[in-house]
Design a protein around this motif. Structure first.
Motif, PDB file in Angstrom:
ATOM      1  N   VAL A 267     -12.692  -4.414   4.608  1.00  0.00           N
ATOM      2  CA  VAL A 267     -12.468  -3.670   5.911  1.00  0.00           C
ATOM      3  C   VAL A 267     -13.896  -2.662   6.038  1.00  0.00           C
ATOM      4  CG1 VAL A 267     -11.442  -1.314   6.716  1.00  0.00           C
ATOM      5  CG2 VAL A 267     -10.089  -2.919   5.337  1.00  0.00           C
TER       6      VAL A 267
ATOM      7  N   THR B  98      -9.668  -6.408  -0.338  1.00  0.00           N
ATOM      8  CA  THR B  98      -9.109  -5.926   0.754  1.00  0.00           C
ATOM      9  C   THR B  98     -10.186  -4.650   1.295  1.00  0.00           C
ATOM     10  OG1 THR B  98      -7.354  -4.730   0.346  1.00  0.00           O
ATOM     11  CG2 THR B  98      -6.929  -6.901   0.674  1.00  0.00           C
TER      12      THR B  98
ATOM     13  N   PHE C 224       0.426   3.958  -6.322  1.00  0.00           N
ATOM     14  CA  PHE C 224       1.927   4.442  -5.689  1.00  0.00           C
ATOM     15  C   PHE C 224       2.974   3.673  -6.454  1.00  0.00           C
ATOM     16  CE2 PHE C 224      -1.171   4.700  -1.945  1.00  0.00           C
ATOM     17  CZ  PHE C 224      -1.240   5.776  -2.152  1.00  0.00           C
TER      18      PHE C 224
ATOM     19  N   ASP D 294      -6.517   6.794  -4.595  1.00  0.00           N
ATOM     20  CA  ASP D 294      -6.363   5.366  -4.606  1.00  0.00           C
ATOM     21  C   ASP D 294      -6.010   4.900  -6.250  1.00  0.00           C
ATOM     22  OD1 ASP D 294      -6.714   2.577  -4.288  1.00  0.00           O
ATOM     23  OD2 ASP D 294      -7.703   3.035  -2.523  1.00  0.00           O
ATOM     24  N   GLN D 295      -6.088   3.480  -6.466  1.00  0.00           N
ATOM     25  CA  GLN D 295      -5.866   3.108  -7.854  1.00  0.00           C
ATOM     26  C   GLN D 295      -7.080   3.279  -8.452  1.00  0.00           C
ATOM     27  OE1 GLN D 295      -3.600  -0.998  -7.498  1.00  0.00           O
ATOM     28  NE2 GLN D 295      -5.097  -0.867  -5.668  1.00  0.00           N
TER      29      GLN D 295
HETATM   30  C1  LIG Z   1      -7.011  -2.751   3.087  1.00  0.00           C
HETATM   31  S1  LIG Z   1      -7.492  -1.443   1.839  1.00  0.00           S
HETATM   32  C2  LIG Z   1      -7.731  -0.150   3.010  1.00  0.00           C
HETATM   33  C3  LIG Z   1      -8.647   0.912   2.393  1.00  0.00           C
HETATM   34  C4  LIG Z   1      -9.260   2.129   3.274  1.00  0.00           C
HETATM   35  N1  LIG Z   1      -7.778   2.782   3.771  1.00  0.00           N
HETATM   36  C5  LIG Z   1      -9.489   1.617   4.627  1.00  0.00           C
HETATM   37  O1  LIG Z   1      -9.100   1.498   5.512  1.00  0.00           O
HETATM   38  O2  LIG Z   1     -10.854   1.383   4.418  1.00  0.00           O
HETATM   39  C6  LIG Z   1      -6.195  -1.058   0.877  1.00  0.00           C
HETATM   40  C7  LIG Z   1      -6.239   0.067   0.018  1.00  0.00           C
HETATM   41  O3  LIG Z   1      -4.976   0.326  -0.373  1.00  0.00           O
HETATM   42  C8  LIG Z   1      -5.010   0.490  -1.880  1.00  0.00           C
HETATM   43  N2  LIG Z   1      -3.733   0.277  -2.227  1.00  0.00           N
HETATM   44  C9  LIG Z   1      -3.035  -0.844  -2.442  1.00  0.00           C
HETATM   45  N3  LIG Z   1      -2.008  -0.735  -3.250  1.00  0.00           N
HETATM   46  C10 LIG Z   1      -1.968   0.476  -3.563  1.00  0.00           C
HETATM   47  C11 LIG Z   1      -1.207   1.237  -4.679  1.00  0.00           C
HETATM   48  N4  LIG Z   1       0.062   0.554  -5.321  1.00  0.00           N
HETATM   49  N5  LIG Z   1      -1.474   2.447  -5.186  1.00  0.00           N
HETATM   50  C12 LIG Z   1      -2.560   3.117  -4.668  1.00  0.00           C
HETATM   51  N6  LIG Z   1      -3.732   2.471  -3.730  1.00  0.00           N
HETATM   52  C13 LIG Z   1      -3.172   0.980  -3.485  1.00  0.00           C
HETATM   53  C14 LIG Z   1      -5.928  -0.215  -2.494  1.00  0.00           C
HETATM   54  O4  LIG Z   1      -6.658   0.069  -3.504  1.00  0.00           O
HETATM   55  C15 LIG Z   1      -7.012  -0.325  -1.278  1.00  0.00           C
HETATM   56  O5  LIG Z   1      -7.894   0.677  -1.361  1.00  0.00           O
END
Ligand SMILES: C[S@@+](CC[C@H](N)C(=O)[O-])C[C@H]1O[C@@H](n2cnc3c(N)ncnc32)[C@H](O)[C@@H]1O
Length: 309
Positions: free
Chosen positions: A17, A13, A149, A120-121
């Motif tokens: 984006v 994802t 998270f 982030d992860q």
């Molecule tokens: C759709 S992407 C959006 C990334 C960025 N914020 C952007 O708008 O370009 C979702 C992001 O949420 C992070 N994410 C999802 N679940 C997560 C978790 N449990 N802990 C940390 N990050 C998480 C993913 O790794 C990813 O980078």
């Protein structure tokens, strides 16, 4: 990269984006609403996308999922402006939660000693750092903070990474809340509250309107074709990439989470509200039949609460 690697790689994802930001950046300066010169680093087949060009990519996107491209790039512009405003108002640090392939830390004009914490992860951060040109990585301002998270606290990791809880801070959670449980989102906002007891804070978050699961027509402009099917298409693609959408919110739920943690909502916008702000000035007003108010963009602020500190 093998096609199978794109799926189930935890960054599908984030790549999606980044691809929309890349496409938007291909438009001429007088037509685009954002410019992300680094997004190409994260896009599979970027040379082909570049060859196809902005006009055709956006046309195709409008055929498949009207408003999708526009909503993602409007969201980026909205947050860019918010961060720039926070800088003018003397915010001293910035925490990007679920940063993915966001390149704001490199694109915006931060000056020392401003710090940007990218959270982030671990797997996604590792991939990001491998893909970014090394000249960008040699940047003392950026601190990478690996946190999941769903089982880790952001407070401990941020403090250990140099986050200063006496400094005015902006936090953004862009396109992430749908991937985490409601309990995890509540804990996250609670942690942000604890981290900012002695200082001012701005918090941006986006969330998927729960109306999309119950009454999708309600979230779209007049004449939008088959909103329910389009919504299921996005949900299906996210699930296939191994990052399913699990949380949807009513406005009142978000208001409650923010209020009990000391924040007041200053703005709650969707694509329709940003049409005249961003797209009309560059001659790209989105027609009603392509308005897809899938996600809400919320800005909340809090003043200093602990005056004895
Ligand atoms: C759709 S992407 C959006 C990334 C960025 N914020 C952007 O708008 O370009 C979702 C992001 O949420 C992070 N994410 C999802 N679940 C997560 C978790 N449990 N802990 C940390 N990050 C998480 C993913 O790794 C990813 O980078």
């Amino acid at each position: 990269m093998e096609i199978s690697m794109i799926f189930k790689s935890k960054d599908g994802t984030a790549q999606g984006v980044a691809k929309q930001r890349f496409i938007e950046s291909l438009a001429t300066p007088d037509k685009r609403i954002i410019n992300d010169p680094y997004a190409c680093e994260f896009v599979f087949g970027s040379a082909v996308v570049k060859m196809i060009g902005h006009k055709f990519c956006v046309w195709l996107s409008q055929k498949i999922l009207p408003g999708w491209h526009e909503h993602l790039v409007a969201r980026t512009r909205f947050i860019d402006e918010l961060v720039e405003e926070a800088l003018i108002n003397e915010a001293e640090q910035y925490v990007i939660l679920g940063a993915g392939y966001d390149t704001r830390a490199h694109r915006l004009n931060f000056s020392d000693p401003f710090r940007v914490f990218e959270v982030d992860q671990p797997e996604v951060q590792e991939r990001k750092r491998k893909k970014l040109p090394s000249v960008l990585l040699n940047n003392d301002r950026i601190v990478y903070v690996p946190v999941d998270f769903s089982y880790q606290s952001i407070s401990k990791q941020l403090i250990e990474s140099g986050f200063d809880n006496s400094k005015s801070t902006i936090f953004t959670l862009e396109g992430v809340s749908q991937y985490v449980s409601k309990e995890d989102l509540s804990s996250l906002v609670q942690e942000i509250d604890s981290l900012t007891q002695n200082t001012e804070a701005t918090f941006y978050m986006s969330y998927i309107d729960e109306l999309f699961t119950t009454n999708p027509e309600e979230c779209c402009g007049a004449g939008f074709q088959k909103p329910g099917e389009k919504f299921e298409l996005i949900r299906g693609l996210s699930a296939k990439s191994g990052e399913p959408w699990v949380s949807f919110y009513a406005d009142t739920e978000i208001e409650r989470i923010l209020t009990i943690n000391g924040f007041s909502i200053e703005e709650n916008a969707a694509l329709a509200d940003l049409n005249s702000r961003y797209f009309s000035p560059v001659g790209r007003t989105i027609p009603e039949s392509q308005l897809f108010n899938l996600e809400r963009f919320v800005v909340a602020k809090k003043a200093v609460t602990n005056t004895t500190a």
